[in-house]
Every structure is written in C-alpha cells, then in structure tokens.
Design an enzyme around this catalytic site. Structure first.
Site, PDB file in Angstrom:
ATOM      1  N   ARG A 163       0.844  -1.216   0.000  1.00  0.00           N
ATOM      2  CA  ARG A 163       0.000   0.000   0.000  1.00  0.00           C
ATOM      3  C   ARG A 163       0.876   1.261   0.000  1.00  0.00           C
ATOM      4  O   ARG A 163       0.582   2.244   0.690  1.00  0.00           O
ATOM      5  CB  ARG A 163      -0.937   0.021   1.216  1.00  0.00           C
ATOM      6  CG  ARG A 163      -1.881  -1.131   1.294  1.00  0.00           C
ATOM      7  CD  ARG A 163      -2.904  -1.124   0.156  1.00  0.00           C
ATOM      8  NE  ARG A 163      -3.767  -2.274   0.252  1.00  0.00           N
ATOM      9  CZ  ARG A 163      -3.479  -3.476  -0.289  1.00  0.00           C
ATOM     10  NH1 ARG A 163      -2.363  -3.648  -0.991  1.00  0.00           N
ATOM     11  NH2 ARG A 163      -4.307  -4.485  -0.152  1.00  0.00           N
ATOM     12  N   SER A 208     -10.782  -0.654   3.754  1.00  0.00           N
ATOM     13  CA  SER A 208      -9.975  -0.940   4.962  1.00  0.00           C
ATOM     14  C   SER A 208      -9.451   0.372   5.525  1.00  0.00           C
ATOM     15  O   SER A 208      -8.810   1.135   4.804  1.00  0.00           O
ATOM     16  CB  SER A 208      -8.776  -1.820   4.601  1.00  0.00           C
ATOM     17  OG  SER A 208      -9.229  -2.979   3.978  1.00  0.00           O
ATOM     18  N   GLU A 213      -4.972   3.720   6.483  1.00  0.00           N
ATOM     19  CA  GLU A 213      -4.680   3.522   5.062  1.00  0.00           C
ATOM     20  C   GLU A 213      -5.123   4.737   4.221  1.00  0.00           C
ATOM     21  O   GLU A 213      -4.379   5.192   3.357  1.00  0.00           O
ATOM     22  CB  GLU A 213      -5.375   2.240   4.582  1.00  0.00           C
ATOM     23  CG  GLU A 213      -4.922   1.804   3.206  1.00  0.00           C
ATOM     24  CD  GLU A 213      -5.626   0.529   2.730  1.00  0.00           C
ATOM     25  OE1 GLU A 213      -5.412  -0.532   3.338  1.00  0.00           O
ATOM     26  OE2 GLU A 213      -6.375   0.612   1.764  1.00  0.00           O
TER      27      GLU A 213
END
Ligand SMILES: Cc1cc2nc3c(=O)[nH]c(=O)nc-3n(C[C@H](O)[C@H](O)[C@H](O)COP(=O)(O)OP(=O)(O)OC[C@H]3O[C@@H](n4cnc5c(N)ncnc54)[C@H](O)[C@@H]3O)c2cc1C
Length: 338
Positions: free
Chosen positions: A164, A238, A334
């Site tokens: 990520r 998420s 995130e």
C-alpha cells in the site's frame, strides 16, 4: 480545463463526508495540468489531486486547488509474446477497466475487480486484493510535474512500490498528477487462486480450471458479501493497514493471544490481520457519534449517516489507542486524511 468555485465534495468522496473545495479544476489532459501550472494565480497555490475519493477522509474545507482527474481512454497498446499491454486514462474507473479488459479477452486483472476509485490512484497506494497487487501488472505511467509542468513516463523502479505504498506517498507526494497508466497482462493467462476465499469458491463450484470471467465473478461475489457498498453506506474500505512485525514480536503476541490471525511474509517478517486486532478489542459494530465500525468487518469504518470527518478520526484514534493498549501495536490509517 474547467474551473469551478465553492464546490461541495460530498458527492466526490465515498465516505460521504462534507467539505467544500474553494476551487476545483477538472483535468481532462496533460495540457490541462500545464495550464494550471502556468496560470497566474492557480500556478502558485497549493494543490490536491482527487480521483474517485475512495481513499480519503475529508476533515475540513479545502483551501487548496482541487484537481479532479478526468482523463479518459482505454486501449490495447502492444501485443507481445509474453504479455498484452493496455493503457488507461487516469480518470477511468478502475473496475470498469478490469471489466473492459475481460470483455476484450485480455485477462489478468480479475482479482482486482470491484476496487472503487480511478485508474490514476491505483499506483499511488499500489492497490491489492486476493493475491495480486498493481505492481504485479504494472508496465509504466505518465505523470505531469505540478511545479515544472513537464510530462514524464515512469517505470516500476522509480515508482518504488511497496505494501500500500509508492514514491507518490513520499518523494513525489503532492508533486505530480498521474494522467495515464499502462498495465502488463502476462500471456499465457494463469489464474491466481491462492486466497482462502477463492479456494472455497473453487471447491463449491467443483471447477478444476476456472475461466478469467469465473474468477472475476467470484471476486465480485466475495467482496459484495464482505464489504459495504459505498453507494449505500459511506466508507473508505480498509481503514488501517495490516501491521507488519518481526517474528519475535509475533511470538510474543501469540504467547498472549494464541488465536491471532497472522501471515508469514517472504522476507521473514509477519503480517498481522488488523481487522482481527480491532475485533479482539471489542470494536465490531460499535460507534462513536455518527461514525462506526462495520458489523461484518472490523477493519472498515463507516458513516452511519451525517458523520463529519472529525468524528471518523475520533473513532479511528480510539481504536488505535485500544489496540496499542492491548497489543503494543500502532495501527496506521490507510486512507489519506485531508
Ligand atoms: C469499499 C471499498 C473497498 C476497497 N477495497 C480496496 C482493496 O481491496 N484494495 C485496495 O488497495 N484499496 C481498496 N480500497 C481503497 C481505494 O479504493 C483505493 O485506494 C483506490 O485506488 C483509490 O482511488 P481513488 O481514485 O478513489 O483515489 P482518491 O481517494 O481520490 O485519492 C487517494 C490518493 O491518491 C491521490 N491521487 C488520486 N488520483 C491521483 C492521480 N491521478 N495522480 C496522482 N495522485 C492521485 C490522491 O491525492 C490521494 O492522495 C477500497 C475502498 C473502498 C471504499
């Protein structure tokens, strides 16, 4: 290039959070970015690049010039012995690109079906799902520098993809507008089915050799069962990254919590399931104000109706504190908090 003032961003973020952009410019080409850079007022102003708003938390109105990327186009640019290469405009919907490649008989992206957002944002956090990350299919991208107005083509080495993560969150953060992305789809196609949920689907269907369309349909069905549809319940997917710890740290946690869900990584480190940590702290289904933790997946924070960004962040901080208090692990958000 279209310049608008006082634009509500509520329809432009999947959390459905309220915020107003003082100035919003719709970007349809590299030339539009250069026009902004050369503009007497906009050129010097701070800027924020907006895709589909599915990985951001808006906590306030935006004084920055918001550049809403709407570059279009989908095409096959090369057919090589070992791969097809497709190119997509940064403003195309990621899921529409995945569906288009399958319709053209160009498989390879099916595991990444139904990820919301635009093609241009996909390299920023190296999107990933069901055993594939963008970096596994990446060829190159075009970007325009927000200071010099120069167009560049960047390959995988410069993009520095990680979990990520990419150079666009570090050295190039806020520095460039990605305008086109090229993806490399390996030939011959091989299904990627190592994920537990996909293995289950294989068993249920009793298929030994699924087609790309079948994998696509399975991924869509799994995701629809697990994740809230942002069109119905505001969310950004998420909310926390899965923390990566050393084997010693993991052993220590297992000693105290033997049930912890963890995945050994190729480099020897261990990835812990952030959703499990949050669930273990009793957060599933709980709310603070109008922000809550999704009932079916503790990793997803949701807008229960009318929430503002600061409520989401208050809930996120409370979760971080309880996970740190119990496991000594700091969860990292995130989405980009603006
Ligand atoms: C229900 C749901 C499920 C999700 N599932 C997944 C998943 O499985 N895997 C996964 O990885 N992610 C997932 N996400 C997160 C999100 O979909 C991805 O991060 C997506 O790539 C964000 O795209 P966007 O266009 O909405 O980006 P935005 O939210 O608009 O922007 C995100 C960041 O990228 C930057 N950016 C956007 N476009 C550009 C551009 N053209 N050039 C330069 N910078 C740019 C922005 O400045 C910002 O920093 C999910 C989100 C939701 C709501």
């Amino acid at each position: 290039m279209q310049i608008e003032s006082g634009v509500s961003l509520r329809p432009y973020n999947t959390f459905g959070l309220p915020a107003v952009a003082h100035t919003l410019v719709r970007i349809g080409s590299d030339a539009d970015v250069r026009r902004v850079v050369d503009h007497p007022e906009l050129g010097r102003a701070p800027k924020f690049v907006l895709g589909g708003g599915s990985n951001i938390v808006l906590t306030r109105d935006m004084p920055q010039v918001v550049l809403k990327v709407e570059v279009r186009g989908l095409r096959l640019v090369a057919t090589r012995g070992d791969a097809w290469v497709v190119e997509a405009g940064a403003g195309e919907s990621w899921h529409d690109l995945v569906a288009w490649t399958l319709a053209q008989d160009l498989p390879g992206l099916e595991n990444l079906a139904l990820i919301p957002g635009t093609v241009g944002a996909a390299p920023v956090q190296n999107i990933g799902a069901y055993g594939i990350e963008l970096k596994d299919r990446f060829e190159s991208l075009d970007a325009v520098d927000l200071v010099t107005g120069r167009s560049v083509t960047l390959g995988p080495e410069i993009c520095a993809f990680g979990y990520r993560d990419s150079v666009f969150k570090h050295a190039l953060a806020g520095r460039s507008v990605i305008t086109r992305v090229r993806l490399r789809l390996p030939r011959p196609w091989q299904p990627v089915l190592g994920y537990l949920d996909l293995e289950r689907k294989m068993k249920e269907s009793a298929t030994a050799a699924p087609s790309p369309q079948q994998v696509f349909d399975w991924v869509c069905a799994i995701r629809r069962a697990k994740l809230p549809d942002p069109a119905v319940v505001g969310n950004a997917g998420s909310f926390f990254k899965n923390p990566v710890v050393t084997p010693e740290q993991c052993r220590d946690i297992i000693g105290r919590d033997p049930a912890i869900v963890h995945y050994p990584m190729p480099d020897g480190s261990v990835k812990l399931a952030a959703g499990w940590l949050i669930d273990a702290c009793g957060w599933k289904g709980k709310s603070i104000g109008r922000a809550g933790v999704y009932e079916r997946q503790a990793l997803v924070l949701v807008n229960r109706g009318g929430a503002i960004g600061s409520e989401v962040m208050t809930l996120a901080r409370a979760i971080q504190e309880s996970v740190y208090g119990r496991f000594g692990i700091r969860l990292e958000p995130e989405p980009v908090v603006v």
